[in-house]
Enzyme design. Structure first.
Site, PDB file in Angstrom:
ATOM      1  N   CYS A 169      26.144  51.579  51.500  1.00 13.60           N
ATOM      2  CA  CYS A 169      27.550  51.331  50.414  1.00 13.60           C
ATOM      3  C   CYS A 169      26.631  51.101  48.622  1.00 13.60           C
ATOM      4  O   CYS A 169      26.341  50.697  48.727  1.00 13.60           O
ATOM      5  CB  CYS A 169      27.726  50.440  50.811  1.00 13.60           C
ATOM      6  SG  CYS A 169      29.317  49.244  50.773  1.00 13.60           S
TER       7      CYS A 169
ATOM      8  N   CYS B  95      30.792  44.182  57.707  1.00 11.11           N
ATOM      9  CA  CYS B  95      31.249  43.846  56.787  1.00 11.11           C
ATOM     10  C   CYS B  95      30.860  42.622  56.221  1.00 11.11           C
ATOM     11  O   CYS B  95      31.457  42.013  56.695  1.00 11.11           O
ATOM     12  CB  CYS B  95      32.114  44.371  55.407  1.00 11.11           C
ATOM     13  SG  CYS B  95      31.767  43.914  53.433  1.00 11.11           S
TER      14      CYS B  95
ATOM     15  N   TYR C 250      47.714  38.695  29.959  1.00 13.69           N
ATOM     16  CA  TYR C 250      47.308  39.424  31.124  1.00 13.69           C
ATOM     17  C   TYR C 250      46.948  38.429  32.024  1.00 13.69           C
ATOM     18  O   TYR C 250      45.890  37.988  33.174  1.00 13.69           O
ATOM     19  CB  TYR C 250      45.757  40.141  31.004  1.00 13.69           C
ATOM     20  CG  TYR C 250      45.086  40.870  29.975  1.00 13.69           C
ATOM     21  CD1 TYR C 250      45.515  42.316  29.924  1.00 13.69           C
ATOM     22  CD2 TYR C 250      45.349  40.194  28.893  1.00 13.69           C
ATOM     23  CE1 TYR C 250      45.291  42.848  29.045  1.00 13.69           C
ATOM     24  CE2 TYR C 250      44.582  41.009  27.357  1.00 13.69           C
ATOM     25  CZ  TYR C 250      45.105  42.333  27.666  1.00 13.69           C
ATOM     26  OH  TYR C 250      45.031  42.910  26.378  1.00 13.69           O
TER      27      TYR C 250
ATOM     28  N   CYS D  11      35.489  39.688  32.714  1.00 10.65           N
ATOM     29  CA  CYS D  11      34.676  40.631  34.217  1.00 10.65           C
ATOM     30  C   CYS D  11      33.956  41.488  33.926  1.00 10.65           C
ATOM     31  O   CYS D  11      33.078  41.829  34.684  1.00 10.65           O
ATOM     32  CB  CYS D  11      35.376  40.382  34.839  1.00 10.65           C
ATOM     33  SG  CYS D  11      37.078  42.368  34.917  1.00 10.65           S
TER      34      CYS D  11
HETATM   35  C1  LIG Z   1      41.508  40.278  35.370  1.00 13.03           C
HETATM   36  S1  LIG Z   1      43.430  40.568  35.524  1.00 13.03           S
HETATM   37  C2  LIG Z   1      43.468  38.651  34.616  1.00 13.03           C
HETATM   38  C3  LIG Z   1      44.912  38.292  35.862  1.00 13.03           C
HETATM   39  C4  LIG Z   1      45.171  36.523  35.323  1.00 13.03           C
HETATM   40  N1  LIG Z   1      44.358  36.239  34.443  1.00 13.03           N
HETATM   41  C5  LIG Z   1      44.055  36.193  36.680  1.00 13.03           C
HETATM   42  O1  LIG Z   1      42.989  35.640  36.899  1.00 13.03           O
HETATM   43  O2  LIG Z   1      44.936  35.871  37.732  1.00 13.03           O
HETATM   44  C6  LIG Z   1      44.015  41.112  34.613  1.00 13.03           C
HETATM   45  C7  LIG Z   1      45.619  41.468  34.838  1.00 13.03           C
HETATM   46  O3  LIG Z   1      45.209  42.414  33.664  1.00 13.03           O
HETATM   47  C8  LIG Z   1      47.134  43.087  33.452  1.00 13.03           C
HETATM   48  N2  LIG Z   1      46.786  43.945  32.861  1.00 13.03           N
HETATM   49  C9  LIG Z   1      46.422  45.063  32.658  1.00 13.03           C
HETATM   50  N3  LIG Z   1      46.520  46.332  31.315  1.00 13.03           N
HETATM   51  C10 LIG Z   1      47.390  45.608  30.550  1.00 13.03           C
HETATM   52  C11 LIG Z   1      47.935  45.639  29.797  1.00 13.03           C
HETATM   53  N4  LIG Z   1      47.692  46.981  28.717  1.00 13.03           N
HETATM   54  N5  LIG Z   1      48.933  45.158  29.299  1.00 13.03           N
HETATM   55  C12 LIG Z   1      49.658  43.729  29.850  1.00 13.03           C
HETATM   56  N6  LIG Z   1      48.470  43.459  30.770  1.00 13.03           N
HETATM   57  C13 LIG Z   1      47.574  43.932  31.672  1.00 13.03           C
HETATM   58  C14 LIG Z   1      46.598  43.267  35.175  1.00 13.03           C
HETATM   59  O4  LIG Z   1      47.747  43.412  35.185  1.00 13.03           O
HETATM   60  C15 LIG Z   1      45.994  41.896  35.704  1.00 13.03           C
HETATM   61  O5  LIG Z   1      47.342  41.318  36.333  1.00 13.03           O
END
Ligand SMILES: C[S@@+](CC[C@H](N)C(=O)[O-])C[C@H]1O[C@@H](n2cnc3c(N)ncnc32)[C@H](O)[C@@H]1O
Length: 472
Positions: A81, A176, A328, A425
């Site tokens: 895995c 798991c 985001y 991340c």
């Molecule tokens: C790592 S997550 C972060 C979420 C939030 N900050 C949290 O801690 O819960 C990344 C986020 O980016 C959004 N996302 C990805 N590509 C994007 C884009 N081009 N424009 C706007 N949002 C986007 C995804 O939907 C997701 O919710």
């Protein structure tokens, strides 16, 4: 052991380091050898299966001397895995190499000669820390080489994870260690019941079969969401399975299903149906409640997410007078988390359902100083948008693993917020993005956080301060 043409054995290879993907790194005659299954401190005989100009790729076949940092993996699926690649390395050393990974990419990609990095924040729970697991159903079981040789038939209904790099191969998972034990119990019961009733498991090559994917989401308050994804809309069979599960597992507070007849397995473009309970679950943090729907993002290690958000809030150094942009934003967790310390927070995300959840999260937490917008960040963060909503004093950005689009990075800088808090991340893409900001912003604090013990992934938070004294 199978050794094909152009493959060979190397004996007594000393492993001195780790690569980004967790493989051990050794050197033989001045050439780097990446060794699957090895950890620093091992001396091993390895099977080289690929030879490139500058490096070799190999698999560990015999430990000549085991590293003192080795530990016994807890999981019987370890090695096949791809989920927990570092279960055989003690946790202290996992943290050490994650910290070093951040340092290395900030130097190499971010072009910061001597980054000052705070000691990585380890996770209190090293197992059972995930609040989400996605499993796939298949009518064929992935067999190890040994099982293949032993003549074990591949035709078997299984529920498990994709074998690394193989969209069509599913490893049968019995136990798991990543999510609360209930997810093992329910998954194994789905398999048992489905086999007993002759339900067809998905055949990815033929694109046929009733039972397709199983998604578990849970919260620290004890709520459970179970989403069963079927390929076919067979009401009788579906009700039989779901009624049985609903009766057997009253812990499921949100019991959902999706019909997915498409070739790909993404659920984002499909309607979600409620079988029983709510269409969402709630997570709680610092007295705030957060709604999580089937399609919305939520950090997968809830306890450690709380620590991550506290770090981001400290870096943002809010006094109550700032206009904060949370880029985001997902379900607006960070936006709502920092709202009490800000004048106003604006959140942007491209998943409309997540934005609806973000708004609702503000509403039922009695937070009145947030506004959320759904759309692609690159298209939303325009001059008109800024003119309408105001120039940010602080930006918090938390993009997906691919990082930010270079235009979005430059737009952030154009509006000259005093501080940018960049959560990532994937430190490599983070390093790439902050390098673009280096003329205008200085890197003033760096805090790695371990959200995913036993894996090689690391989260990192960086505080960037504007060099321009005119920025407020
Ligand atoms: C790592 S997550 C972060 C979420 C939030 N900050 C949290 O801690 O819960 C990344 C986020 O980016 C959004 N996302 C990805 N590509 C994007 C884009 N081009 N424009 C706007 N949002 C986007 C995804 O939907 C997701 O919710």
């Amino acid at each position: 052991m199978d050794i094909k043409e152009n493959e060979f054995l190397l004996e007594n290879v000393s492993i001195t380091d780790t690569a980004e993907n967790g493989h051990g790194v050794g050197r033989v005659e001045n050439m780097v050898v990446f060794v699957e299954g090895a950890v620093p401190g091992d001396v091993a005989d390895v099977h080289v299966y690929r030879k490139k100009k500058k490096y070799k790729e190999a698999r560990l076949v015999r430990l000549v001397e085991a590293s003192p940092d080795r530990v016994e993996p807890v999981c019987s699926h370890f090695g096949t895995c791809g989920g927990c690649r570092w279960q055989h390395l003690n946790y202290e050393k996992q943290l050490f190499y994650k910290q070093r990974q951040v340092e290395e990419v900030l130097k190499r990609i971010g072009k910061i000669p001597n980054p000052v990095i705070s000691p990585i924040l380890g996770s209190a729970s090293q197992y059972f820390y995930r609040n989400r697991l996605d499993f796939s159903c298949s009518d064929k079981r992935w067999l190890t080489k040994e099982e293949l040789h032993a003549g074990i038939p591949m035709k078997e209904n299984v529920i498990g994870f994709h074998v690394p790099g193989r969209f069509d191969k599913i490893l049968d998972i019995k136990n798991c260690f990543l999510q609360d034990e209930l997810s093992n119990t329910i998954r194994n019961e789905i398999k048992r019941f489905s086999i007993e009733h002759g339900f067809q498991f998905f055949d990815v090559m033929e694109q046929d079969g009733f039972l397709r994917d199983i998604i578990f989401r849970s919260t620290s308050t004890g709520e459970w969401m179970l989403i069963v994804v079927f390929k076919d809309d067979l009401e009788e069979e579906r009700n039989l399975l779901m009624n049985h599960l609903a009766k057997s597992f009253p812990q499921i507070t949100s019991f959902l299903y999706i019909i997915n007849p498409k070739r790909n397995s993404t659920i984002f473009d499909l309607p979600v149906n409620v079988f029983q309970g709510r269409d969402h679950i709630y997570e709680e943090m610092e007295g705030l409640k957060f709604k999580i729907s089937a399609k919305s993002f939520y950090q997968t290690n809830s306890k450690q997410a709380f620590e991550l958000y506290k770090i981001a809030r400290t870096f943002a150094a809010l006094t109550g007078n700032e206009l904060v942009y949370d880029l985001y934003t997902g379900t607006g967790t960070i936006a709502n988390f920092v709202a009490r310390n800000s004048k106003k927070v604006i959140g942007i995300d491209n998943v409309p359902d997540a934005i609806e959840d973000a708004k609702e999260n503000s509403r039922f937490n009695g937070i009145g100083n947030t506004e959320f917008f759904s759309g692609d960040l690159n298209k939303t963060l325009t001059k008109d948008f800024i003119q309408l909503h105001g120039k940010p004093d602080v930006i918090i950005t938390d993009p997906p693993r691919s990082g930010m689009h270079p235009e979005a990075v430059m737009k952030m800088a154009e509006y000259s917020p005093s501080r940018i808090v960049y959560i990532s991340c994937n430190p490599s893409t983070q390093a790439r993005d902050i390098e673009l900001l280096s003329e205008k912003y200085s890197v003033d604090s760096i805090q790695p956080v371990d959200m995913f013990p036993q894996t090689t992934h690391v989260e990192n938070v960086i505080l960037l301060n504007c060099r321009d004294e005119n920025s407020i």
